[in-house]
Every structure is written in structure tokens, then in C-alpha cells.
Design a protein around this motif. Structure first.
Motif, PDB file in Angstrom:
ATOM      1  N   ALA A   1      62.916  24.030  19.617  1.00  0.00           N
ATOM      2  CA  ALA A   1      62.657  23.352  18.336  1.00  0.00           C
ATOM      3  C   ALA A   1      63.732  22.306  18.038  1.00  0.00           C
ATOM      4  O   ALA A   1      64.899  22.489  18.387  1.00  0.00           O
ATOM      5  CB  ALA A   1      62.626  24.378  17.207  1.00  0.00           C
ATOM      6  N   HIS A   2      63.320  21.242  17.388  1.00  0.00           N
ATOM      7  CA  HIS A   2      64.204  20.156  16.909  1.00  0.00           C
ATOM      8  C   HIS A   2      65.501  20.011  17.721  1.00  0.00           C
ATOM      9  O   HIS A   2      66.599  20.189  17.177  1.00  0.00           O
ATOM     10  CB  HIS A   2      64.526  20.343  15.415  1.00  0.00           C
ATOM     11  N   PRO A   3      65.374  19.649  19.012  1.00  0.00           N
ATOM     12  CA  PRO A   3      66.574  19.602  19.860  1.00  0.00           C
ATOM     13  C   PRO A   3      67.640  18.607  19.390  1.00  0.00           C
ATOM     14  O   PRO A   3      68.810  18.779  19.706  1.00  0.00           O
ATOM     15  CB  PRO A   3      66.031  19.221  21.246  1.00  0.00           C
TER      16      PRO A   3
ATOM     17  N   LEU B   1      52.624  21.944  14.084  1.00  0.00           N
ATOM     18  CA  LEU B   1      52.935  23.143  14.865  1.00  0.00           C
ATOM     19  C   LEU B   1      54.278  23.755  14.481  1.00  0.00           C
ATOM     20  O   LEU B   1      54.917  24.436  15.293  1.00  0.00           O
ATOM     21  CB  LEU B   1      52.896  22.818  16.368  1.00  0.00           C
ATOM     22  N   HIS B   2      54.714  23.509  13.241  1.00  0.00           N
ATOM     23  CA  HIS B   2      56.002  24.088  12.799  1.00  0.00           C
ATOM     24  C   HIS B   2      56.020  24.135  11.266  1.00  0.00           C
ATOM     25  O   HIS B   2      56.272  23.124  10.614  1.00  0.00           O
ATOM     26  CB  HIS B   2      57.155  23.223  13.343  1.00  0.00           C
ATOM     27  N   THR B   3      55.721  25.314  10.710  1.00  0.00           N
ATOM     28  CA  THR B   3      55.672  25.462   9.250  1.00  0.00           C
ATOM     29  C   THR B   3      56.210  26.833   8.835  1.00  0.00           C
ATOM     30  O   THR B   3      56.213  27.774   9.623  1.00  0.00           O
ATOM     31  CB  THR B   3      54.225  25.341   8.708  1.00  0.00           C
TER      32      THR B   3
ATOM     33  N   VAL C   1      70.357  27.731  18.262  1.00  0.00           N
ATOM     34  CA  VAL C   1      69.192  27.071  18.855  1.00  0.00           C
ATOM     35  C   VAL C   1      67.943  27.808  18.387  1.00  0.00           C
ATOM     36  O   VAL C   1      67.915  29.045  18.410  1.00  0.00           O
ATOM     37  CB  VAL C   1      69.296  27.125  20.404  1.00  0.00           C
ATOM     38  N   HIS C   2      66.941  27.072  17.942  1.00  0.00           N
ATOM     39  CA  HIS C   2      65.700  27.700  17.486  1.00  0.00           C
ATOM     40  C   HIS C   2      64.610  27.543  18.543  1.00  0.00           C
ATOM     41  O   HIS C   2      64.373  26.436  19.027  1.00  0.00           O
ATOM     42  CB  HIS C   2      65.255  27.100  16.156  1.00  0.00           C
ATOM     43  N   ILE C   3      63.978  28.655  18.863  1.00  0.00           N
ATOM     44  CA  ILE C   3      62.899  28.657  19.847  1.00  0.00           C
ATOM     45  C   ILE C   3      61.598  29.044  19.142  1.00  0.00           C
ATOM     46  O   ILE C   3      61.512  30.113  18.522  1.00  0.00           O
ATOM     47  CB  ILE C   3      63.178  29.674  20.988  1.00  0.00           C
TER      48      ILE C   3
ATOM     49  N   SER D   1      56.235  19.486  11.287  1.00  0.00           N
ATOM     50  CA  SER D   1      57.011  18.962  10.168  1.00  0.00           C
ATOM     51  C   SER D   1      58.215  19.836   9.829  1.00  0.00           C
ATOM     52  O   SER D   1      59.216  19.361   9.330  1.00  0.00           O
ATOM     53  CB  SER D   1      56.114  18.873   8.936  1.00  0.00           C
ATOM     54  N   ASP D   2      58.111  21.144  10.090  1.00  0.00           N
ATOM     55  CA  ASP D   2      59.103  22.128   9.609  1.00  0.00           C
ATOM     56  C   ASP D   2      59.017  22.222   8.085  1.00  0.00           C
ATOM     57  O   ASP D   2      60.026  22.369   7.393  1.00  0.00           O
ATOM     58  CB  ASP D   2      60.522  21.758  10.055  1.00  0.00           C
ATOM     59  N   TYR D   3      57.800  22.134   7.605  1.00  0.00           N
ATOM     60  CA  TYR D   3      57.542  22.233   6.164  1.00  0.00           C
ATOM     61  C   TYR D   3      58.018  23.575   5.605  1.00  0.00           C
ATOM     62  O   TYR D   3      57.766  24.615   6.208  1.00  0.00           O
ATOM     63  CB  TYR D   3      56.026  22.085   5.946  1.00  0.00           C
TER      64      TYR D   3
ATOM     65  N   CYS E   1      55.980  31.814  15.653  1.00  0.00           N
ATOM     66  CA  CYS E   1      57.208  32.280  14.999  1.00  0.00           C
ATOM     67  C   CYS E   1      58.332  31.349  15.449  1.00  0.00           C
ATOM     68  O   CYS E   1      58.158  30.563  16.379  1.00  0.00           O
ATOM     69  CB  CYS E   1      57.534  33.720  15.377  1.00  0.00           C
ATOM     70  N   GLU E   2      59.455  31.398  14.732  1.00  0.00           N
ATOM     71  CA  GLU E   2      60.637  30.619  15.113  1.00  0.00           C
ATOM     72  C   GLU E   2      61.790  31.599  15.264  1.00  0.00           C
ATOM     73  O   GLU E   2      62.191  32.238  14.293  1.00  0.00           O
ATOM     74  CB  GLU E   2      60.961  29.556  14.053  1.00  0.00           C
ATOM     75  N   ILE E   3      62.280  31.722  16.489  1.00  0.00           N
ATOM     76  CA  ILE E   3      63.324  32.712  16.771  1.00  0.00           C
ATOM     77  C   ILE E   3      64.691  32.038  16.722  1.00  0.00           C
ATOM     78  O   ILE E   3      64.916  31.025  17.393  1.00  0.00           O
ATOM     79  CB  ILE E   3      63.095  33.364  18.157  1.00  0.00           C
TER      80      ILE E   3
ATOM     81  N   ASP F   1      57.206  31.288  10.988  1.00  0.00           N
ATOM     82  CA  ASP F   1      58.286  31.787  10.141  1.00  0.00           C
ATOM     83  C   ASP F   1      59.457  32.286  10.979  1.00  0.00           C
ATOM     84  O   ASP F   1      59.281  32.747  12.111  1.00  0.00           O
ATOM     85  CB  ASP F   1      57.749  32.907   9.234  1.00  0.00           C
ATOM     86  N   HIS F   2      60.649  32.200  10.397  1.00  0.00           N
ATOM     87  CA  HIS F   2      61.865  32.651  11.088  1.00  0.00           C
ATOM     88  C   HIS F   2      61.828  34.161  11.337  1.00  0.00           C
ATOM     89  O   HIS F   2      61.769  34.954  10.384  1.00  0.00           O
ATOM     90  CB  HIS F   2      63.112  32.380  10.241  1.00  0.00           C
ATOM     91  N   ASP F   3      61.894  34.548  12.586  1.00  0.00           N
ATOM     92  CA  ASP F   3      62.085  35.956  12.988  1.00  0.00           C
ATOM     93  C   ASP F   3      61.097  36.943  12.363  1.00  0.00           C
ATOM     94  O   ASP F   3      61.449  38.115  12.158  1.00  0.00           O
ATOM     95  CB  ASP F   3      63.527  36.422  12.658  1.00  0.00           C
TER      96      ASP F   3
HETATM   97 FE    FE Z   1      64.639  25.592  12.867  1.00  0.00          FE
END
Ligand code: FE
Ligand code: AMP
Ligand code: ZN
Ligand code: FE
Length: 289
Positions: free
Chosen positions: A195-197, A13-15, A81-83, A252-254, A70-72, A45-47
């Protein structure tokens, strides 16, 4: 699918794709996921949402469950901090506008950093950096250009000397607060995930109090499983989620070759039950899945 391969099914759930700072095109990412026995995948993806159309189509062809994400990037008192937003609706103009604004702020910051790199004597242009991403441009793309031109030996050196917080070309990011991102995602009916606290070594009381505040304002879940998390980090995150009544997510944050060594669904704990539990939470809230 035979019973044996079903037993080994994974989720992620994180790529990231080439829409931001990953190196696989969205469709190639889906093909890799299918080859790795991943059943459910979110592109985050970021933003940007620019990769979602292509990824969604490829996932449908391959029979994968696809979650629009998405990753904000946000800034809190404790740092960046990434949400993650998951289950983003097809039509989300408010989010599109919000992300477009963030990419505008990225652009200004990228320009400022590139001018510092140039002042340092490096021949690096905005065009070269921007050509590395389809939509959301940032420091990883500057690192790629520095590497390509032989100014650094690897990405780590690019961040240590020039692009990281201690680097001479660093310019701080201007970004919204995590609260803004969480509220916007909640209004859209999306699932929001801290994300990844434990990725950064934040003081735990400050991290807990931020999380508690976000939980009161619509945060859905914590990312307990992440390639940077130790078993202890995962346990700690699960305990915090339990205390605050939050759900659990994992990925994974692949990033492909941009972060070598991280595989899709790499953590063997990334199992379908994680998605099923998140879906159950959504059902209970009357949200679409
Ligand atoms: Fe991140
Ligand atoms: P940006 O959003 O432009 O500030 O870029 C942040 C991204 O750069 C992060 O998501 C990481 O993928 C990457 N990054 C940050 N610090 C480092 C580092 N020390 N080494 C390699 N990549 C990094
Ligand atoms: Zn990234
Ligand atoms: Fe990420």
C-alpha cells in the motif's frame, strides 16, 4: 446505466469503515460508493475483517462488485509498511487468528499510550477510546477522544504533540514483518498489495530492495494510485512494478471525516481497467474472482 455514466465509472480498492478508523459504517460506505458511480469497491480496514459481512451484503443490494479486503500493519527495516489483502476468501481462519493476535498487540500498545496520556494529565480511558471503533482500535481513536474533550484543536495537533512518533505519548508498534503478511495472503490465494509505497519519504534504494524481496515471496501488486501519491509517485511505482513483474492497484484510502478531503474513488485515474487487470492476473494463476 447510460453510456455517459458508464464512461465515468470508478473503482476504489482501499477504503476504511467504523470497523477500524473510518467514520462511515460499512453499509453507509457502500451507499456512498454507489452514489459516486463506483463500480467496484474493496473494504480494507486495518487489521480486521469485522466490517466485511455488512459491507458485502449492502454492496450486493446496491449492485456493486465487492472485494473482501484488509490492510495489515507491518514493520520493516525502513518503518511501518501497510500490506493490503484483496479477494480474501470467505473462510480464512488462519488470517482471522493472525489479525486477532495483531489486535491483541494493538490493545497492549493502546494501553501503554493511554497511560502516558493520563500521566500527562489528560482524562482519557481505554473504554472511551475503544468505544470509537467496532473492532480495530488505534491512535486515530485516541485523537478523536482528545479532540472531543477539547485537549487539542484538531487531529493534526493530537499527532504532532502526543500521538505521532515525536509525540510524548508515543509507544512503538509491535507488528509482524511485511514478508509474513505477504506469505500468509499468498497461502490464502489472496492478492497482496504494497500500500501507498511513496506515502513516507523512505530512501528509494531501500524501498526498492524491500519491494524486490517481497516480490520474490509472493507479493502480487503495488498501489500506484493513492490519495497521497503525486503523479510522479504514481509513475515511479508503475515503473517499479513493471521491472519486478508486479500488478498495479489503486484506491483513495477513504476514512470519512477522520481524513477530511479524501473522497471515495477521488482520483479520476481509478478506473475499472485496474480491477480487470488484477482479475486477469488471478485467472492466470487459477485463483477465484
Ligand atoms: Fe495505510
Ligand atoms: P495506529 O495503527 O494505531 O498506529 O494508527 C495509525 C493511523 O493513524 C494511520 O493509519 C493514520 O490513519 C493515522 N495517522 C498517523 N499519523 C497521523 C498524523 N500525523 N495525522 C493524522 N493521522 C495520522
Ligand atoms: Zn487508517
Ligand atoms: Fe488505509
Amino acid at each position: 446505466m447510460d453510456q455517459k455514466s458508464e464512461d465515468r465509472e470508478l473503482i476504489d480498492l482501499h477504503t476504511h469503515s467504523t470497523a477500524s478508523d473510518g467514520t462511515d459504517k460499512p453499509h453507509a460506505l457502500m451507499e456512498k460508493a454507489a452514489a459516486r458511480n463506483i463500480r467496484t469497491i474493496a473494504l480494507t480496514d486495518h487489521d480486521t475483517l469485522a466490517g466485511l459481512g455488512e459491507a458485502g451484503e449492502a454492496a450486493a443490494d446496491l449492485g456493486l462488485q465487492f472485494i473482501r479486503g484488509c490492510e495489515i500493519s507491518t514493520i520493516a527495516d525502513i518503518g511501518e509498511v501497510h500490506i493490503l489483502g484483496l479477494w480474501l476468501p470467505e473462510k480464512c481462519e488462519v488470517l482471522e487468528n493472525f489479525l486477532e493476535h495483531l489486535r491483541g498487540q494493538r490493545h497492549k500498545r493502546n494501553e501503554a499510550m493511554i497511560s502516558r496520556l493520563r500521566a500527562h494529565g489528560f482524562d482519557v480511558t481505554m473504554e472511551e477510546v475503544a468505544a470509537k471503533a467496532k473492532s480495530s482500535v488505534g491512535r486515530p481513536h485516541m485523537a478523536a477522544v482528545l479532540l472531543e474533550k477539547g485537549y487539542v484543536r484538531d487531529r493534526a495537533e493530537a499527532f504532532a504533540k502526543y500521538l505521532g512518533e515525536q509525540g510524548c505519548a508515543f509507544v512503538p508498534k509491535v507488528a509482524p514483518s511485511p514478508l509474513q503478511a505477504v506469505r500468509l495472503l499468498a497461502d490464502l490465494g489472496a492478492t497482496s498489495v504494497f500500500a501507498h509505497p511513496r506515502l513516507r519519504s523512505w530512501p528509494l534504494p531501500a524501498l526498492e530492495s524491500l519491494t524486490r524481496n517481497l516480490a520474490k515471496n509472493g507479493l502480487s501488486a503495488l498501489e500506484a494510485w493513492h490519495s497521497s501519491h503525486t503523479k510522479e509517485h504514481t509513475k515511479w511505482t508503475i515503473r517499479l512494478a513493471e521491472r519486478l513483474g508486479l500488478g498495479l492497484s489503486g484506491g483513495s484510502d477513504y476514512h470519512g471525516l477522520a481524513k477530511p478531503g479524501i473522497q471515495l474513488g477521488e482520483n479520476s485515474d481509478l478506473r475499472p481497467w485496474i480491477v480487470e487487470r488484477l482479475m486477469e492476473r488471478r485467472r492466470l494463476e487459477g485463483l477465484p474472482i
